[in-house]
Design a protein around this motif. Structure first.
Motif, short mmCIF file in Angstrom:
data_model
loop_
_atom_site.label_atom_id
_atom_site.label_comp_id
_atom_site.label_asym_id
_atom_site.label_seq_id
_atom_site.Cartn_x
_atom_site.Cartn_y
_atom_site.Cartn_z
N LEU A 74 40.40 31.11 4.03
CA LEU A 74 39.44 30.66 4.98
C LEU A 74 39.80 31.48 6.24
N HIS A 75 38.86 32.03 6.59
CA HIS A 75 39.05 33.05 7.89
C HIS A 75 38.16 32.48 9.04
N ILE A 76 38.63 32.15 10.04
CA ILE A 76 38.09 31.76 11.25
C ILE A 76 37.91 32.80 12.43
N THR A 77 36.64 33.12 12.77
CA THR A 77 36.61 34.16 13.91
C THR A 77 36.31 33.32 15.19
N ALA A 78 37.03 33.90 16.34
CA ALA A 78 36.76 33.34 17.58
C ALA A 78 36.96 31.98 17.66
#
Lengths: 111, 118
Positions: A74-78
């Motif tokens: 799971l990648h979260i940007t900003a």
């Protein structure tokens, strides 16, 4: 026994930064789900991935299922303060009738 | 349009007493699950009901734990002779078909019952 290992267990970052949470196993799963849980509430489903290599996006969140269907990220940007919570991955083994949950990643986004 | 509800929301009991935890699933959902969550950790599966089939009790930690589901709807989890290690959040979830039939099911969770055994 199927196990899901999540890493890191705790993560504290500043608003605006990017982050990735991992969910790994030695077992193959038919599907893998990611949930988010806030204090005093039950987990809420974010996404289900079923195909090896599948990528799903939910606004600033990107979910990927490994090619061999043994791991997910799971990648979260900003990141935003509203992303704070406990993130849980859960897998359904082939032929299984129930989910196996990872131990969770507690994410804190600081303003 | 109610979701899954659980009662009580909090329960404090003394070691050795019995407790009953209740779960009202979403109407029409055939599958119901009970999980235990210790101090913000992951979820430990306890028991799974699917329609009229025999429940999957493989996750119950001891014979002090039992559960029933009456009329395919409301479920009660009973813990007899509670121990301090039983202190946790007990979560109930329901889904339309259950994982036996679909691995893309969405489980809808209740808010949990926080059990503290003194």
């Amino acid at each position: 026994t199927q196990l899901l290992e999540q890493s890191p267990q705790f993560l504290s970052i500043q608003e605006g930064e990017n982050l990735t949470v991992y969910c790994n196993s030695s077992s193959v799963f038919s599907s893998l789900q990611w949930y988010r849980q806030e204090p005093g509430e039950g987990p809420v489903l974010l996404v289900t991935v079923v195909t090896g290599g599948e990528v799903k996006k939910l606004k600033r969140l990107t979910f990927q299922f490994g090619d061999a269907r043994k791991d997910s990220s799971l990648h979260i940007t900003a990141a935003q303060t509203g992303d704070t919570g406990l993130y849980l991955c859960a897998g359904a083994g082939q032929g299984a009738q129930k989910l196996v949950f990872g131990q969770g990643t507690r994410l804190t986004i600081n303003p | 349009g109610a979701g899954v509800s659980q009662s009580p929301s909090n329960k404090v009991t003394e070691k050795g007493k019995d407790v009953e935890l209740r779960c009202d699933p979403i109407s029409g959902h055939t599958a119901l699950y009970w999980y235990r969550q210790s101090l913000g950790q992951g979820l430990e599966f306890l028991i799974y009901f699917q329609g009229n089939s025999a429940p999957d009790k493989s996750g119950l930690p001891s014979d002090r734990f039992s559960a029933e589901r009456t009329g395919g709807s409301v479920s009660t989890l009973t813990i007899q002779r509670t121990q301090q290690e039983d202190s946790a959040v007990y979560l109930c979830a329901s889904s339309f078909l259950g994982f036996r039939f679909s691995h893309q099911e969405t489980q809808y969770f209740g808010p949990g019952t926080r059990l503290l055994v003194l």
